[in-house]
Design a protein around this motif. Structure first.
Motif: not given
Length: 245
Positions: A177-203
């Motif tokens: 939700p838009d009411s989520a805390k800023d830190g949560a939005k950053v982490a959530f957004g990063l996962f949305e972008k890179y979560g489909h390939d964890l190993e690729g992003a982390i490596s």
């Protein structure tokens, strides 16, 4: 389940003061590699893990114990500490090595974050390997929850932030939700972008590049496995034990 609006994310162990965690619960995240090694060790039968902030504390505790009962474990700047039994690679924490042992654990970022969170209602250690166990534990919480990324030298690390984002994605059903805390939005957004390939992003992360010459082949691949173990490392009187056990 905690209200998604009351879940915050801190991006390094320097990003919070101890007092900020009073009355809240905390998940300590150090994907590369303390959380992954601790989770693996407990799965493989370690009796308990004692996290310490530095080598001095580790030695003080070791002097009170029988040599047969404990292992000194951990790293400094990615490398095994001289004189320690084990470093910080999950591959070292085999059943033969750790079964029925007490592990005195000391790492550059992860164990310092665990110690710093001592005022929290509950302190869990989480990583991709035990993601579902962390989610199951959080379902029982109605207090505020802080996801603490250990980071590296006070900076954000993509691997820890991705795991925080994966928890938020699951808890919110994929709709933060838009009411989520800023830190949560950053982490959530990063996962949305890179979560489909964890190993690729982390490596390709800064931390993985720093560790490239120090980390055994396979560590990063292993640390990116999801729901490998059904264990819940949690603090009781300064000691990490499997709260699922």
């Amino acid at each position: 389940m905690p209200d998604i609006n009351y879940i915050d994310v801190f991006f390094s162990l320097q990003a919070f003061q101890e007092e900020e965690l009073r009355g809240k619960s905390a998940v300590i995240i150090d994907v590369l590699r303390a959380s992954s090694s601790i989770t693996t060790a407990i799965h493989n039968g370690a009796k308990k893990v004692i996290p310490v902030a530095d080598m001095s504390d580790a030695m003080k505790i070791a002097t009170t114990m029988d040599n047969k009962d404990y292992l000194l474990c951990g790293e400094k700047d990615g490398s095994k500490i001289e004189g320690y039994h084990l470093g910080n690679s999950p591959a070292e924490y085999t059943r033969d090595a750790v079964r029925n042992k007490t592990l005195i654990f000391n790492t550059t970022n992860g164990t310092k974050a665990i110690k710093k969170a001592s005022l929290a209602n509950e302190v869990y250690v989480g990583t991709f390997l035990n993601q579902q166990s962390i989610l199951n534990a959080l379902k029982e919480h109605d207090d505020e929850v802080v996801l603490i990324c250990s980071g590296w030298q006070g900076r954000l690390s993509i691997e820890d932030t991705l795991f925080a984002g994966s928890l938020l994605h699951s808890i919110s059903g994929g709709h933060l939700p838009d009411s989520a805390k800023d830190g949560a939005k950053v982490a959530f957004g990063l996962f949305e972008k890179y979560g489909h390939d964890l190993e690729g992003a982390i490596s390709k992360s800064d931390h993985a590049k720093r560790l490239a010459e120090l980390v055994p082949n396979g560590d990063i691949t292993f640390c990116c496995k999801v729901n490998e173990f059904d264990v819940l490392p949690g603090m009781r009187d300064g000691i990490l034990k499997d709260l699922n056990g």
